[in-house]
Design an enzyme around this catalytic site. Sequence first.
Site, short mmCIF file in Angstrom:
data_model
loop_
_atom_site.label_atom_id
_atom_site.label_comp_id
_atom_site.label_asym_id
_atom_site.label_seq_id
_atom_site.Cartn_x
_atom_site.Cartn_y
_atom_site.Cartn_z
N HIS A 248 -41.20 -4.41 5.59
CA HIS A 248 -39.99 -5.23 5.69
C HIS A 248 -40.20 -6.29 6.77
O HIS A 248 -40.81 -6.03 7.80
CB HIS A 248 -38.78 -4.34 6.05
CG HIS A 248 -37.48 -5.05 5.85
ND1 HIS A 248 -37.01 -5.97 6.76
CD2 HIS A 248 -36.57 -5.01 4.84
CE1 HIS A 248 -35.86 -6.46 6.31
NE2 HIS A 248 -35.58 -5.90 5.15
N GLU B 23 -38.74 -11.21 -0.68
CA GLU B 23 -37.63 -11.41 0.25
C GLU B 23 -37.96 -12.56 1.20
O GLU B 23 -38.61 -12.33 2.24
CB GLU B 23 -37.42 -10.14 1.09
CG GLU B 23 -37.10 -8.91 0.29
CD GLU B 23 -36.24 -7.95 1.10
OE1 GLU B 23 -35.11 -7.69 0.67
OE2 GLU B 23 -36.69 -7.50 2.18
N GLU C 63 -38.35 -7.41 8.99
CA GLU C 63 -37.84 -7.05 10.32
C GLU C 63 -38.89 -6.22 11.07
O GLU C 63 -39.05 -6.36 12.29
CB GLU C 63 -36.51 -6.29 10.18
CG GLU C 63 -35.38 -7.25 9.79
CD GLU C 63 -34.23 -6.62 9.04
OE1 GLU C 63 -34.14 -5.38 9.00
OE2 GLU C 63 -33.42 -7.38 8.46
N SER D 122 -29.80 -11.76 1.08
CA SER D 122 -28.39 -12.17 0.94
C SER D 122 -27.84 -11.97 -0.46
O SER D 122 -27.01 -12.77 -0.93
CB SER D 122 -28.20 -13.61 1.41
OG SER D 122 -28.42 -13.70 2.81
N GLY E 220 -29.38 -5.56 1.53
CA GLY E 220 -29.23 -5.08 2.90
C GLY E 220 -27.77 -5.03 3.29
O GLY E 220 -27.05 -4.06 3.03
N GLY E 221 -27.29 -6.11 3.92
CA GLY E 221 -25.93 -6.16 4.46
C GLY E 221 -24.85 -5.71 3.48
O GLY E 221 -23.95 -4.94 3.84
N ASN F 87 -30.71 -0.99 1.26
CA ASN F 87 -31.36 -0.81 2.57
C ASN F 87 -30.28 -0.80 3.65
O ASN F 87 -29.76 -1.85 4.02
CB ASN F 87 -32.35 -1.95 2.81
CG ASN F 87 -33.00 -1.87 4.18
OD1 ASN F 87 -32.94 -0.83 4.84
ND2 ASN F 87 -33.59 -2.96 4.62
N TRP F 88 -29.95 0.41 4.12
CA TRP F 88 -28.87 0.53 5.10
C TRP F 88 -29.33 0.17 6.52
O TRP F 88 -28.54 0.18 7.45
CB TRP F 88 -28.30 1.97 5.07
CG TRP F 88 -27.60 2.29 3.78
CD1 TRP F 88 -27.31 1.42 2.76
CD2 TRP F 88 -27.09 3.57 3.36
NE1 TRP F 88 -26.67 2.08 1.74
CE2 TRP F 88 -26.51 3.40 2.08
CE3 TRP F 88 -27.07 4.85 3.95
CZ2 TRP F 88 -25.93 4.45 1.38
CZ3 TRP F 88 -26.49 5.89 3.25
CH2 TRP F 88 -25.93 5.69 1.98
N LYS F 89 -30.59 -0.11 6.67
CA LYS F 89 -31.17 -0.50 7.97
C LYS F 89 -30.73 0.48 9.05
O LYS F 89 -30.57 1.68 8.79
CB LYS F 89 -30.80 -1.94 8.32
CG LYS F 89 -31.02 -2.93 7.19
CD LYS F 89 -31.01 -4.35 7.66
CE LYS F 89 -30.97 -5.30 6.47
NZ LYS F 89 -31.47 -6.62 6.74
N GLY G 57 -30.14 -11.62 5.56
CA GLY G 57 -29.04 -11.51 6.51
C GLY G 57 -28.40 -12.83 6.89
O GLY G 57 -27.64 -12.90 7.85
C1 PEP Z 1 -32.97 -6.58 3.44
O1 PEP Z 1 -32.58 -5.76 4.25
O2 PEP Z 1 -34.12 -6.51 2.99
C2 PEP Z 1 -32.09 -7.65 3.00
C3 PEP Z 1 -32.41 -8.34 1.94
O3 PEP Z 1 -30.96 -7.84 3.73
P1 PEP Z 1 -29.69 -8.77 3.31
O4 PEP Z 1 -29.31 -8.34 1.92
O5 PEP Z 1 -28.66 -8.47 4.32
O6 PEP Z 1 -30.16 -10.19 3.31
#
Ligand code: PEP
Length: 255
Positions: free
Chosen positions: A94, A166, A96, A209, A230-231, A7-9, A172
Site C-alpha cells: 500500500h 491506486e 501509505e 477516493s 479506504g475512507g 481497507n479499514w486502515k 484519501g
Molecule cells: C486505500 O486505502 O487504498 C484507499 C484507496 O483509500 P481511499 O478510498 O480513502 O482513497
Amino acid sequence: MKTIIANWKMNVGVRESVALARATLLTLRGRKQIPELVICPPLVALSETRKVVAHSAVSLGAQNVFWKDAGAFTGEVSGRMLTELGVSHVIIGHSERRAHLGETDAMVNLKVLHALEVGLIPIVCVGETRDQRNGGRALEVVREQVLAAFKSARLRSNDRLYVAYEPVWAIGTGEACTVDNALETHAMIRDMLAKQFSGDQLKVLYGGSVDGENAYGFLREREVDGVLVGGASVKINQFKDVVAAASEVLEAQHD
Ligand code: PEP
C-alpha cells in the site's frame, strides 16, 4: 464477479471493527447478486472480526504481512499466522506503507512470494504520485512496480492474485482518477501479466477516493474487476452504496 476490498486502515479499534463488520454484512442483505467482499480490519481486530463474518459471504483480509514463516522479527506477522486467523487475502505494498514505512519494491516482491507460498491472495497496490503523473511518468512507474512485485512469482492452479491500481494522489483526497485513466492503466497491467499468469487468476482493481457516487462508473467497466475502498469503507452509508453499485452491475450482467 466483481470484488470490493474494504481497507479499514488504522481507523477502527476492536469494538468498532466488530460493529462495522456487522453493519457491512447487512449491506449484502436482500441483494440478488452479491460481489466478492473482503474486509481488512487492523491486525488486532482480525480475531474478533472473524467471529462476525465466519460462515458468511464476507472474507477476511489483512493489511500487511511479513515474508518469513517465523523467527526473530519483532513486531512482524507471517502469512501462516494470518491464515490461522482465517485470513484469505492480504494487502501488500500500500502506498501509505511505501511512503511512511519505507516499504520498497524488493520488500513487496518478498511479501508477494511469501503470501502465495502460504495460500493467501495478495492484493498488490501500485500507483504513481502526482509529481510522477505530472512528469508524464505514470505508466512507466506503475510498470516498474508491477515488474518488481511479481518477479519470480508462479501461481499454482488454484492461486489467485489481485493488483490494485491506486494513484497515490487519489488516495484519501476525494479526487478519484478518471475512468479512462484507470482503464488505460488496467489494460497495461493485464497485458504485462498475461504471459506470467492466466487471465482468470488475475483481477485488476481500482482504488483511490471510491465512494457511493463514483463506484458504479468504475465497476460497470469490464476491465475493472473491482474496487479497493479506504475512507468510504468505514462510513457505512457510503459503503452501502458501493456494494449496491456492484450488485447493480452484476444484476445487469446476469439478465
Ligand atoms: C486505500 O486505502 O487504498 C484507499 C484507496 O483509500 P481511499 O478510498 O480513502 O482513497
